[in-house]
Write a protein that holds these residues in place. Sequence first.
Motif, PDB file in Angstrom:
ATOM      1  N   ASN A  17      -7.098  -3.890   3.045  1.00  0.00           N
ATOM      2  CA  ASN A  17      -5.651  -3.688   2.892  1.00  0.00           C
ATOM      3  C   ASN A  17      -5.309  -2.404   2.145  1.00  0.00           C
ATOM      4  O   ASN A  17      -4.431  -2.373   1.277  1.00  0.00           O
ATOM      5  N   SER A  18      -6.054  -1.351   2.488  1.00  0.00           N
ATOM      6  CA  SER A  18      -5.718  -0.037   1.940  1.00  0.00           C
ATOM      7  C   SER A  18      -5.747   0.986   3.074  1.00  0.00           C
ATOM      8  O   SER A  18      -6.152   0.674   4.203  1.00  0.00           O
ATOM      9  N   CYS A  32      -6.894   2.888   8.179  1.00  0.00           N
ATOM     10  CA  CYS A  32      -6.517   1.639   7.516  1.00  0.00           C
ATOM     11  C   CYS A  32      -7.628   0.614   7.689  1.00  0.00           C
ATOM     12  O   CYS A  32      -8.360   0.633   8.688  1.00  0.00           O
ATOM     13  N   SER A  34      -7.888  -3.620   7.419  1.00  0.00           N
ATOM     14  CA  SER A  34      -7.171  -4.886   7.220  1.00  0.00           C
ATOM     15  C   SER A  34      -7.815  -5.951   8.098  1.00  0.00           C
ATOM     16  O   SER A  34      -8.213  -5.673   9.231  1.00  0.00           O
ATOM     17  N   GLY A  55       2.315   3.068   2.542  1.00  0.00           N
ATOM     18  CA  GLY A  55       2.978   1.856   3.028  1.00  0.00           C
ATOM     19  C   GLY A  55       2.072   0.639   2.867  1.00  0.00           C
ATOM     20  O   GLY A  55       0.847   0.763   2.892  1.00  0.00           O
ATOM     21  N   ARG A  56       2.666  -0.495   2.703  1.00  0.00           N
ATOM     22  CA  ARG A  56       1.934  -1.736   2.495  1.00  0.00           C
ATOM     23  C   ARG A  56       1.112  -2.079   3.740  1.00  0.00           C
ATOM     24  O   ARG A  56       1.629  -2.028   4.866  1.00  0.00           O
ATOM     25  N   ARG A  58      -0.954  -5.146   5.374  1.00  0.00           N
ATOM     26  CA  ARG A  58      -1.237  -6.581   5.303  1.00  0.00           C
ATOM     27  C   ARG A  58      -1.349  -7.133   6.716  1.00  0.00           C
ATOM     28  O   ARG A  58      -0.576  -6.738   7.596  1.00  0.00           O
ATOM     29  N   VAL A  62       1.078  -2.221   9.167  1.00  0.00           N
ATOM     30  CA  VAL A  62       1.459  -1.239   8.149  1.00  0.00           C
ATOM     31  C   VAL A  62       2.984  -1.206   8.097  1.00  0.00           C
ATOM     32  O   VAL A  62       3.654  -1.280   9.130  1.00  0.00           O
ATOM     33  N   SER A  63       3.526  -1.104   6.890  1.00  0.00           N
ATOM     34  CA  SER A  63       4.974  -1.011   6.705  1.00  0.00           C
ATOM     35  C   SER A  63       5.337   0.406   6.315  1.00  0.00           C
ATOM     36  O   SER A  63       4.674   1.022   5.475  1.00  0.00           O
ATOM     37  N   PRO A  65       7.102   3.096   4.242  1.00  0.00           N
ATOM     38  CA  PRO A  65       7.652   3.067   2.885  1.00  0.00           C
ATOM     39  C   PRO A  65       9.144   3.404   2.840  1.00  0.00           C
ATOM     40  O   PRO A  65       9.810   3.062   1.875  1.00  0.00           O
ATOM     41  N   ARG A  70       7.707  -2.165  10.497  1.00  0.00           N
ATOM     42  CA  ARG A  70       6.305  -2.550  10.486  1.00  0.00           C
ATOM     43  C   ARG A  70       5.701  -2.266  11.856  1.00  0.00           C
ATOM     44  O   ARG A  70       6.380  -2.386  12.880  1.00  0.00           O
TER      45      ARG A  70
END
Length: 107
Positions: A17-18, A32, A34, A55-56, A58, A62-63, A65, A70
């Motif tokens: 998750n990075s 990414c 995940s 951006g998050r 999960r 990706v979201s 920012p 998403r």
Amino acid sequence: MNTQYNRAMHADELAENSSRCMEIAGINVLLCRSGGEFFAVLNQCTHQDAPLQGGRIRNRMVSCPLHGMRYELSTGKPFGQLTHVPLPTYPVRVVDGYLEVAVPIAE
Ligand code: FES
């Protein structure tokens, strides 16, 4: 269109998750991790071109920012009302522990 795999970074450097952005063959790519998988997408939101870096990440999404759109990392499919334009995605493989990303090359 032809593509070519380019070595990007060691897979262990990317935590679950990075993300990490880097230029690969002239393309600003967001790498990414995940769900235990690796993904590469264009580091640019299709809404108003904001960088997706930071951006998050999960559940393989990706979201953005800036306004929160998403995108599904595997397909680039957008979720939200702000844009229906998918995010460009690039194939990723792991070779000898390193992530390699396939990007288009000029013919
Ligand atoms: S620029 Fe990304 S959601 Fe608006």
